[in-house]
Design an enzyme around this catalytic site. Structure first.
Site, PDB file in Angstrom:
ATOM      1  N   PHE A 181      67.307  38.749  -5.953  1.00 40.75           N
ATOM      2  CA  PHE A 181      67.393  37.710  -5.922  1.00 40.75           C
ATOM      3  C   PHE A 181      67.578  36.756  -7.036  1.00 40.75           C
ATOM      4  CE2 PHE A 181      64.233  39.916  -3.225  1.00 40.75           C
ATOM      5  CZ  PHE A 181      64.046  39.040  -2.242  1.00 40.75           C
ATOM      6  N   SER A 229      74.612  34.635   1.102  1.00 34.36           N
ATOM      7  CA  SER A 229      74.165  33.356   1.255  1.00 34.36           C
ATOM      8  C   SER A 229      75.020  32.958   2.111  1.00 34.36           C
ATOM      9  CB  SER A 229      75.202  32.510   0.183  1.00 34.36           C
ATOM     10  OG  SER A 229      74.305  31.339   0.729  1.00 34.36           O
ATOM     11  N   TYR A 232      79.784  28.971  -7.155  1.00 32.44           N
ATOM     12  CA  TYR A 232      78.372  29.965  -6.487  1.00 32.44           C
ATOM     13  C   TYR A 232      79.162  30.287  -4.615  1.00 32.44           C
ATOM     14  CZ  TYR A 232      73.991  30.837  -3.763  1.00 32.44           C
ATOM     15  OH  TYR A 232      73.132  30.520  -2.703  1.00 32.44           O
ATOM     16  N   LYS A 256      78.726  34.452  -4.643  1.00 33.53           N
ATOM     17  CA  LYS A 256      77.864  36.023  -3.376  1.00 33.53           C
ATOM     18  C   LYS A 256      79.565  36.875  -2.287  1.00 33.53           C
ATOM     19  CE  LYS A 256      74.325  34.387  -4.366  1.00 33.53           C
ATOM     20  NZ  LYS A 256      72.740  34.895  -4.257  1.00 33.53           N
ATOM     21  N   PHE A 289      72.331  12.066   0.932  1.00 32.42           N
ATOM     22  CA  PHE A 289      73.776  12.078   0.644  1.00 32.42           C
ATOM     23  C   PHE A 289      75.206  11.891   2.104  1.00 32.42           C
ATOM     24  CE2 PHE A 289      72.524  15.003  -2.508  1.00 32.42           C
ATOM     25  CZ  PHE A 289      72.354  13.917  -3.427  1.00 32.42           C
ATOM     26  N   GLY A 336      81.615  18.797  -1.236  1.00 36.52           N
ATOM     27  CA  GLY A 336      81.320  20.450  -0.930  1.00 36.52           C
ATOM     28  C   GLY A 336      80.358  20.663  -0.184  1.00 36.52           C
TER      29      GLY A 336
HETATM   30  N1  UDP Z   1      70.375  16.618   1.219  1.00 36.83           N
HETATM   31  C1  UDP Z   1      70.569  14.883   0.863  1.00 36.83           C
HETATM   32  N2  UDP Z   1      69.976  15.043  -0.828  1.00 36.83           N
HETATM   33  C2  UDP Z   1      69.334  15.451  -1.445  1.00 36.83           C
HETATM   34  C3  UDP Z   1      69.581  16.414  -1.421  1.00 36.83           C
HETATM   35  C4  UDP Z   1      70.418  17.480  -0.096  1.00 36.83           C
HETATM   36  O1  UDP Z   1      70.934  14.507   1.463  1.00 36.83           O
HETATM   37  O2  UDP Z   1      69.202  14.711  -2.746  1.00 36.83           O
HETATM   38  C5  UDP Z   1      71.064  17.069   2.134  1.00 36.83           C
HETATM   39  C6  UDP Z   1      72.510  17.859   1.237  1.00 36.83           C
HETATM   40  O3  UDP Z   1      73.492  16.853   1.679  1.00 36.83           O
HETATM   41  C7  UDP Z   1      72.675  18.733   3.157  1.00 36.83           C
HETATM   42  C8  UDP Z   1      70.881  19.069   3.208  1.00 36.83           C
HETATM   43  O4  UDP Z   1      70.470  17.419   2.552  1.00 36.83           O
HETATM   44  O5  UDP Z   1      73.445  17.797   3.744  1.00 36.83           O
HETATM   45  C9  UDP Z   1      70.441  20.517   2.687  1.00 36.83           C
HETATM   46  O6  UDP Z   1      70.645  20.783   1.206  1.00 36.83           O
HETATM   47  P1  UDP Z   1      70.519  21.467  -0.108  1.00 36.83           P
HETATM   48  O7  UDP Z   1      70.478  20.475  -1.891  1.00 36.83           O
HETATM   49  O8  UDP Z   1      68.755  21.361   0.742  1.00 36.83           O
HETATM   50  O9  UDP Z   1      70.529  22.841   0.506  1.00 36.83           O
HETATM   51  P2  UDP Z   1      71.925  23.273   0.905  1.00 36.83           P
HETATM   52  O10 UDP Z   1      72.254  22.718   2.024  1.00 36.83           O
HETATM   53  O11 UDP Z   1      72.807  22.757  -0.741  1.00 36.83           O
HETATM   54  O12 UDP Z   1      72.086  24.676   0.211  1.00 36.83           O
END
Ligand code: UDP
Length: 329
Positions: A73, A117, A141, A145, A208, A284
């Site tokens: 992990f 992942s 990343y 993986k 986002f 991304g």
């Molecule tokens: N997200 C967001 N604001 C934040 C962090 C994440 O809108 O401050 C969105 C991100 O764009 C994604 C979802 O939340 O669509 C999950 O993001 P997280 O970083 O938790 O996990 P990931 O999908 O990157 O593994």
């Protein structure tokens, strides 16, 4: 009692895995660098501070304990940082596991469970994503993986290593008993950020992008509880110990929630107002990531118990409100 080496056993998912293993009659042995992990989260067995790139330390552990299987992990997991600092990611996420696998081979430890992942799939061609979906990761990343998955397949063919790669969707939630939870420094994941905002530790949550082709314009993700991840690991471990040769399995709920839904649900559960603002898209981020986990259910007998978003957020909230400063509080 069977010994399981848990590399990254002081981290968010690894520490819960140790608790779960211990409850099910296994002794977890933790190897963790404590770069991101927490010493306070290691409670269920021997602890070694260090990395899996240290072959001497690994040899010492393997010669002190008869280890039945290794669970890994300990990858770095910040997608954005992997783009700006790829060397750090290839070193920790690819080179170090190679040392671990070579040492396991020398020591004749033949069972490995890898936290892979959904990032190995890249931009989805279809939803839900099954294990047969092509793997074309779009960031370092995800590539690290995938490289470990490929290394495992090659070690399997050449040296008979048995391994299971579990491709997590969005790991979330906290120990249902409230003892362990998510404490990342820095925090980038949506659920802890939302709950820290509910606690007044942040002014607002950034969403986002709200111009994605989804029902409310925000990204949809498949959130999966860490206790359900742990259950899948234990099932995979028992299959390996019973003779299964290995495989790759998605771990998700087959159901997606938008960023706005996460914020709304957290508002209801916490009873707090959670201010949010729309910001730029994050590079991304695919619009929708939802996994099909039919294969894990069918072949491993996996039955998620904490699937609802409400339960995931409730357990996380229980941890955050009782540990407002993370493990130090
Ligand atoms: N997200 C967001 N604001 C934040 C962090 C994440 O809108 O401050 C969105 C991100 O764009 C994604 C979802 O939340 O669509 C999950 O993001 P997280 O970083 O938790 O996990 P990931 O999908 O990157 O593994």
């Amino acid at each position: 009692m069977r010994n399981i080496l848990v590399v990254g056993g002081a981290g968010y998912i690894g520490s819960y895995m140790c608790k779960y293993l211990s409850k099910h009659g296994y002794q977890p042995i933790v190897l963790d660098s404590l770069v991101y992990g927490h010493r306070e989260a290691v409670k269920w067995g021997p602890f070694f501070e260090g990395t899996m790139s240290n072959a001497d330390l690994l040899n010492r552990i393997f010669s002190t304990y008869q280890v039945s299987a290794v669970m890994h992990f300990a990858a770095f997991c910040y997608v954005g940082e992997s783009v700006t600092e790829p060397a750090k990611y290839y070193r920790n996420n690819v080179s170090s596991p190679l040392t671990l696998l070579e040492t396991m081979r020398e020591q004749k430890v033949n069972n490995f469970i890898f936290s892979s992942s959904c990032a190995t799939y890249g931009e989805p061609l279809e939803i839900p994503i099954s294990e047969a979906h092509p793997q074309h990761p779009i960031n370092p990343y995800g590539r690290t993986k995938l490289m470990v998955e490929q290394m495992l397949a090659d070690f399997g063919n050449a040296y008979g290593l048995k391994s299971v790669s579990l491709r997590y969707f969005n790991a979330a939630g906290a120990d249902p008993e409230g003892e362990l939870g998510e404490d990342h420094q820095p925090e980038t994941h949506i659920i802890p950020l939302v709950l820290q905002t509910a606690l007044g530790q942040r002014e607002s949550v950034s969403i986002f992008g709200d111009d994605y082709p989804t029902k409310d314009g925000t990204c949809i993700r498949d959130y999966i509880h860490i206790a359900d991840l742990a259950q899948a690991h234990l099932l995979a471990l028992e299959k390996l110990l019973d003779g299964m040769s290995g495989g790759q399995y998605n771990l998700g709920n087959g159901d997606g929630h938008s960023v706005k839904e996460v914020i709304e649900t957290a508002g209801k559960i916490t009873g707090m107002t959670i201010p949010s603002k729309i910001t730029e898209r994050r590079a991304g981020d695919p619009a929708v990531l939802i996994g099909s986990s039919q294969k894990a259910m069918r072949e491993l007998g996996w039955k998620p118990e904490f699937a609802s978003l409400e339960t995931i957020i409730e357990t996380a909230w229980n941890w955050h409100k009782n540990h407002p400063g993370g493990y130090v509080s």
